[in-house]
Scaffold this motif. Structure first.
Motif, PDB file in Angstrom:
ATOM      1  N   VAL A   1     -20.263 -10.734 -37.609  1.00 11.08           N
ATOM      2  CA  VAL A   1     -20.500 -10.226 -36.258  1.00 11.08           C
ATOM      3  C   VAL A   1     -19.185 -10.125 -35.503  1.00 11.08           C
ATOM      4  CG1 VAL A   1     -21.557 -10.739 -34.025  1.00 11.08           C
ATOM      5  CG2 VAL A   1     -22.880 -11.064 -36.116  1.00 11.08           C
ATOM      6  N   LEU A   2     -18.386 -11.185 -35.575  1.00 11.28           N
ATOM      7  CA  LEU A   2     -17.078 -11.185 -34.900  1.00 11.28           C
ATOM      8  C   LEU A   2     -16.187 -10.066 -35.419  1.00 11.28           C
ATOM      9  CD1 LEU A   2     -16.007 -14.938 -34.564  1.00 11.28           C
ATOM     10  CD2 LEU A   2     -16.186 -13.252 -32.725  1.00 11.28           C
ATOM     11  N   ALA A   3     -16.155  -9.915 -36.740  1.00 10.74           N
ATOM     12  CA  ALA A   3     -15.288  -8.905 -37.341  1.00 10.74           C
ATOM     13  C   ALA A   3     -15.689  -7.505 -36.881  1.00 10.74           C
ATOM     14  CB  ALA A   3     -15.348  -9.011 -38.868  1.00 10.74           C
ATOM     15  N   ARG A   4     -16.976  -7.219 -36.847  1.00 12.67           N
ATOM     16  CA  ARG A   4     -17.431  -5.894 -36.455  1.00 12.67           C
ATOM     17  C   ARG A   4     -17.072  -5.615 -34.997  1.00 12.67           C
ATOM     18  NH1 ARG A   4     -20.474  -3.709 -40.425  1.00 12.67           N
ATOM     19  NH2 ARG A   4     -21.017  -1.956 -39.063  1.00 12.67           N
ATOM     20  N   ILE A   5     -17.211  -6.632 -34.147  1.00 13.68           N
ATOM     21  CA  ILE A   5     -16.874  -6.437 -32.732  1.00 13.68           C
ATOM     22  C   ILE A   5     -15.379  -6.201 -32.565  1.00 13.68           C
ATOM     23  CG2 ILE A   5     -16.749  -7.621 -30.505  1.00 13.68           C
ATOM     24  CD1 ILE A   5     -19.462  -8.897 -31.216  1.00 13.68           C
ATOM     25  N   LEU A   6     -14.585  -6.966 -33.269  1.00 12.75           N
ATOM     26  CA  LEU A   6     -13.129  -6.808 -33.173  1.00 12.75           C
ATOM     27  C   LEU A   6     -12.665  -5.470 -33.730  1.00 12.75           C
ATOM     28  CD1 LEU A   6     -11.996 -10.422 -34.136  1.00 12.75           C
ATOM     29  CD2 LEU A   6     -11.966  -9.366 -31.864  1.00 12.75           C
ATOM     30  N   GLU A   7     -13.470  -4.880 -34.629  1.00 11.72           N
ATOM     31  CA  GLU A   7     -13.143  -3.570 -35.190  1.00 11.72           C
ATOM     32  C   GLU A   7     -13.798  -2.434 -34.403  1.00 11.72           C
ATOM     33  OE1 GLU A   7     -14.428  -3.791 -39.235  1.00 11.72           O
ATOM     34  OE2 GLU A   7     -13.000  -5.377 -39.762  1.00 11.72           O
ATOM     35  N   ASN A   8     -14.272  -2.764 -33.180  1.00 13.14           N
ATOM     36  CA  ASN A   8     -14.911  -1.775 -32.298  1.00 13.14           C
ATOM     37  C   ASN A   8     -16.141  -1.134 -32.944  1.00 13.14           C
ATOM     38  OD1 ASN A   8     -13.043  -2.053 -30.134  1.00 13.14           O
ATOM     39  ND2 ASN A   8     -11.564  -0.814 -31.290  1.00 13.14           N
ATOM     40  N   GLN A   9     -16.880  -1.928 -33.687  1.00 13.19           N
ATOM     41  CA  GLN A   9     -18.130  -1.459 -34.284  1.00 13.19           C
ATOM     42  C   GLN A   9     -19.312  -2.188 -33.637  1.00 13.19           C
ATOM     43  OE1 GLN A   9     -18.217  -1.130 -38.607  1.00 13.19           O
ATOM     44  NE2 GLN A   9     -15.986  -1.185 -38.663  1.00 13.19           N
ATOM     45  N   GLY A  10     -19.231  -2.298 -32.314  1.00 16.15           N
ATOM     46  CA  GLY A  10     -20.283  -2.998 -31.591  1.00 16.15           C
ATOM     47  C   GLY A  10     -21.167  -2.044 -30.825  1.00 16.15           C
ATOM     48  N   VAL A  11     -21.776  -2.552 -29.756  1.00 21.53           N
ATOM     49  CA  VAL A  11     -22.768  -1.796 -28.985  1.00 21.53           C
ATOM     50  C   VAL A  11     -22.176  -1.245 -27.692  1.00 21.53           C
ATOM     51  CG1 VAL A  11     -25.010  -1.947 -27.831  1.00 21.53           C
ATOM     52  CG2 VAL A  11     -24.604  -3.221 -29.949  1.00 21.53           C
ATOM     53  N   GLY A  12     -21.391  -2.056 -27.006  1.00 22.19           N
ATOM     54  CA  GLY A  12     -20.801  -1.672 -25.736  1.00 22.19           C
ATOM     55  C   GLY A  12     -20.059  -2.856 -25.166  1.00 22.19           C
ATOM     56  N   PRO A  13     -19.235  -2.656 -24.149  1.00 24.17           N
ATOM     57  CA  PRO A  13     -18.364  -3.734 -23.644  1.00 24.17           C
ATOM     58  C   PRO A  13     -19.104  -5.008 -23.255  1.00 24.17           C
ATOM     59  CG  PRO A  13     -17.704  -1.622 -22.719  1.00 24.17           C
ATOM     60  CD  PRO A  13     -18.988  -1.381 -23.459  1.00 24.17           C
ATOM     61  N   LEU A  14     -20.189  -4.898 -22.489  1.00 26.19           N
ATOM     62  CA  LEU A  14     -20.890  -6.095 -22.044  1.00 26.19           C
ATOM     63  C   LEU A  14     -21.555  -6.812 -23.209  1.00 26.19           C
ATOM     64  CD1 LEU A  14     -22.056  -8.040 -19.977  1.00 26.19           C
ATOM     65  CD2 LEU A  14     -23.892  -6.393 -19.538  1.00 26.19           C
ATOM     66  N   VAL A  15     -22.334  -6.091 -23.984  1.00 30.39           N
ATOM     67  CA  VAL A  15     -23.020  -6.711 -25.121  1.00 30.39           C
ATOM     68  C   VAL A  15     -22.006  -7.304 -26.092  1.00 30.39           C
ATOM     69  CG1 VAL A  15     -24.487  -6.270 -27.136  1.00 30.39           C
ATOM     70  CG2 VAL A  15     -25.062  -5.252 -24.926  1.00 30.39           C
ATOM     71  N   ASP A  16     -20.959  -6.546 -26.402  1.00 27.37           N
ATOM     72  CA  ASP A  16     -19.975  -7.026 -27.370  1.00 27.37           C
ATOM     73  C   ASP A  16     -19.270  -8.278 -26.879  1.00 27.37           C
ATOM     74  OD1 ASP A  16     -20.706  -4.858 -28.844  1.00 27.37           O
ATOM     75  OD2 ASP A  16     -18.876  -3.706 -28.477  1.00 27.37           O
ATOM     76  N   GLY A  17     -18.911  -8.297 -25.590  1.00 30.61           N
ATOM     77  CA  GLY A  17     -18.219  -9.464 -25.057  1.00 30.61           C
ATOM     78  C   GLY A  17     -19.077 -10.712 -25.133  1.00 30.61           C
ATOM     79  N   LEU A  18     -20.351 -10.590 -24.772  1.00 26.48           N
ATOM     80  CA  LEU A  18     -21.249 -11.744 -24.814  1.00 26.48           C
ATOM     81  C   LEU A  18     -21.570 -12.151 -26.244  1.00 26.48           C
ATOM     82  CD1 LEU A  18     -23.706 -10.746 -21.923  1.00 26.48           C
ATOM     83  CD2 LEU A  18     -21.811 -12.385 -21.817  1.00 26.48           C
ATOM     84  N   LEU A  19     -21.787 -11.156 -27.124  1.00 24.06           N
ATOM     85  CA  LEU A  19     -22.051 -11.477 -28.530  1.00 24.06           C
ATOM     86  C   LEU A  19     -20.860 -12.168 -29.173  1.00 24.06           C
ATOM     87  CD1 LEU A  19     -23.925  -8.330 -29.943  1.00 24.06           C
ATOM     88  CD2 LEU A  19     -24.896 -10.525 -29.244  1.00 24.06           C
ATOM     89  N   ARG A  20     -19.678 -11.735 -28.806  1.00 23.91           N
ATOM     90  CA  ARG A  20     -18.475 -12.371 -29.353  1.00 23.91           C
ATOM     91  C   ARG A  20     -18.452 -13.855 -29.013  1.00 23.91           C
ATOM     92  NH1 ARG A  20     -12.163 -10.674 -27.961  1.00 23.91           N
ATOM     93  NH2 ARG A  20     -11.165 -12.373 -29.136  1.00 23.91           N
ATOM     94  N   SER A  21     -18.772 -14.176 -27.763  1.00 22.06           N
ATOM     95  CA  SER A  21     -18.782 -15.586 -27.364  1.00 22.06           C
ATOM     96  C   SER A  21     -19.840 -16.371 -28.135  1.00 22.06           C
ATOM     97  CB  SER A  21     -19.044 -15.696 -25.860  1.00 22.06           C
ATOM     98  OG  SER A  21     -17.948 -15.211 -25.121  1.00 22.06           O
ATOM     99  N   TRP A  22     -21.037 -15.814 -28.264  1.00 22.83           N
ATOM    100  CA  TRP A  22     -22.091 -16.528 -28.988  1.00 22.83           C
ATOM    101  C   TRP A  22     -21.767 -16.665 -30.472  1.00 22.83           C
ATOM    102  CZ3 TRP A  22     -25.149 -19.720 -26.852  1.00 22.83           C
ATOM    103  CH2 TRP A  22     -25.638 -19.519 -25.556  1.00 22.83           C
ATOM    104  N   ALA A  23     -21.098 -15.651 -31.049  1.00 21.09           N
ATOM    105  CA  ALA A  23     -20.674 -15.777 -32.447  1.00 21.09           C
ATOM    106  C   ALA A  23     -19.662 -16.906 -32.593  1.00 21.09           C
ATOM    107  CB  ALA A  23     -20.084 -14.452 -32.926  1.00 21.09           C
TER     108      ALA A  23
END
Length: 569
Positions: free
Chosen positions: A113-135
């Motif tokens: 999950v972290l890797a995908r977010i860091l590679e800009n393969q997420g959903v959007g800024p808010l969701v990605d930022g919060l998901l990153r923290s939970w990951a």
């Protein structure tokens, strides 16, 4: 599985996972899929898109639409299969990335999950930022997670989301002081106004042995009319017990809360089908998140996908504190889908299992009333009122609904008493003012009081056609015909296809000497009888008689004085 490997997979494998045969279907599959998707029939859309993919397995539009339909169904794993194919083909798709990210989160594969977010393969800024923290919480990097929540909160408009999730993360790891400190912040005031935010803070206060504060917050936030979960919480606190922290127990739960939080925020901002994607992911990540399930079902109801809504409501099990809410929603979805008897059955069963809940009996009364089973409706409303230990303002609607039922049973004395009790509890409620005022007008009694009530109702709801019609009609009944013209014309603007309103305007026009216009309105009224959702209370035979001989003759035949319609009572 890497993108390189995915590119080497035959699309036959994808179709096999989707449960579809490798058979080319007619070219109409794509059009059928689009049509089904537009109407929200996601099950049919997913089937037709899979058939279309058999002909064109790398079509990015079909792949994305298929993934969307599967996400909307809540079938995240199959949506991720299609999404992976789309991404492996080099396409950039938020829907595909949401599906794949949700699947990774569901597997608790937090590094991915972290890797995908860091590679800009997420959903959007808010969701990605919060998901990153939970990951980060999921892999044990709590300090980094808390710091990242702060970074999310620095973005304009996102502070409330970040604070809420940071408070949940503190509580999840047992730092209840840290969680309470956030909930107590002035900037976090909006968090306490949400149902889940209030419950989370109440649980935190209990775990800090601040029982009195927890009780006070519960009473201030929810009042005395509590659902089973809140009543259980209150009983535990009142008896000196301690609550558990239930809102988020794992990092996966936290991620579910991200999608639910954003979905809730989108509900009034985005389309129902797009919002549904977020709530479906929340359901997938936390299957016992009944709030997410109820929100998904509610969105489907708004889209008039009643069968899917009914299926979704049924996901909430009998042991869930929200079971009664789900069953109430299921009954309403059944009623709206043209299955009133099935809705009654659901409500009658619920009245047996949840007999102490006034809202259950009240809803049963509403269902009986809508089916014009007024005696049974009165009985259900009687039972609903009996559940209250003390009088509360919220009872006004039960009295109002029972008053309507009594009025339809020609029990005017009981009806008027109910309406007046409703107004005692909610003095300026426009629906009650209008219904009572209009009823008095129709009975030609207490017309001055009726006029005052309806004028107050119009002041509160100036764009309600029914209420504005009532104002014009009471003026007509009082013989103030010239004054009745303007509000009655306004009522027809607000409700142009309602036969009652058009009939009333015809009567008003006749009374001021505008005979041709009166006949035109009566003809319009006749054309709208039995039209769509128009009022069914119009009397077409009486309207035809007015067209034949005029209003004065009809009134004379009915024994009324055409020069004096009103009795001031």
């Amino acid at each position: 599985m890497t993108i390189r490997v995915l590119r080497q997979i035959s699309f036959a494998v994808v179709l096999a996972i989707l449960g579809m045969p490798l058979v080319a279907e007619p070219a109409g599959s794509y059009l059928a899929a689009r049509s089904a998707a537009v109407t929200g029939d996601y099950d049919a859309a997913a089937r037709y898109y899979a058939q279309a993919l058999a002909r064109d397995p790398s079509n990015p539009e079909i792949l994305e639409n298929a993934s969307f339909a599967l996400l909307a169904l809540g079938d995240i794993d199959r949506a991720a299969v299609v999404g992976n194919k789309l991404l492996a083909d080099g396409q950039n798709s938020q829907v595909a990335q949401m599906a794949v990210l949700a699947q990774k989160a569901g597997e608790e594969n937090y590094p991915d999950v972290l890797a995908r977010i860091l590679e800009n393969q997420g959903v959007g800024p808010l969701v990605d930022g919060l998901l990153r923290s939970w990951a980060q919480v999921g892999i044990g990097e709590v300090t980094a997670a808390l710091s990242n929540f702060d970074k999310v909160g620095e973005e304009r408009g996102l502070q409330g989301f970040a604070l809420y999730h940071k408070a949940l993360a503190f509580a999840m790891v047992g730092d209840f002081e840290g969680s309470d400190a956030i909930f107590a912040m002035q900037e976090a005031g909006a968090l306490r106004q949400t149902r889940r935010g209030a419950i989370a803070h109440i649980e935190v206060l209990s775990l800090l042995d601040r029982t009195d504060e927890a009780l006070s917050m519960l009473d201030q936030s929810f009042g005395s009319d509590l659902n089973p979960k809140l009543q259980s919480m209150r009983t535990t606190l009142a008896e000196g017990g301690k609550l558990s922290f239930t809102q988020v127990k794992t990092a996966r739960d936290g991620m579910a809360e991200v999608f639910f939080t954003v979905g809730s925020a989108l509900r009034n901002e985005a389309s129902e089908d797009y919002t549904l994607l977020y709530t479906r992911v929340a359901e997938y990540l936390n299957p016992i998140h009944s709030d997410a399930t109820l929100l998904s079902a509610g969105l489907l109801e708004q889209m008039e996908r009643f069968e899917l809504a009914t299926q979704t409501y049924k996901k909430v099990g009998r042991g869930d504190p929200a079971f009664h809410a789900a069953e109430l929603g299921r009954a309403e979805a059944l009623r709206r889908s043209g299955k009133p008897d099935a809705a009654i059955e659901v409500l009658e069963n619920l009245a047996q299992t949840h007999s102490s809940l006034a809202m259950v009996h009240s809803s049963l009364g509403d269902a009986f009333r809508q089916m014009e089973r007024f005696e049974e409706a009165v009985g259900a409303y009687d039972t609903a009122l009996a559940q209250y230990e003390e009088e509360v303002n919220g009872q006004w609607f039960i009295y109002y609904a029972r008053g309507i039922s009594h009025e339809r049973l020609n029990k005017w004395e009981e009806s008027e008493a109910d309406f007046r009790k409703a107004l005692e509890l909610n003095p300026e409620q426009p629906q009650v003012l209008n219904y009572l005022g209009y009823s008095l007008v129709e009975k030609q009694v207490k017309l001055d009081e009726a006029l005052d009530m309806i004028e107050r109702a119009v002041a509160a709801r100036p764009d309600s056609g029914y209420i504005v019609d009532s104002l014009g009609w009471v003026l007509f009944r009082l013989g103030r015909y010239d004054e009745a013209v303007a509000p009655m014309e306004r009522a027809t603007e607000l409700m142009p296809i309602d036969p009652i309103v058009n009939d009333h305007l015809g009567d008003v026009y006749w009374s001021v000497g505008r005979f041709l216009e009166a006949e035109f309105q009566w003809k319009r009224a006749l054309s709208f009888v039995d039209f769509g959702d128009a009022s069914q209370e119009a009397d077409p035979d009486r309207i035809r008689r007015k067209l034949e001989v005029g209003l004065d003759q009809v009134l004379e035949e009915e024994g009324a004085d055409p020069l004096r319609l009103a009795d001031d009572g």
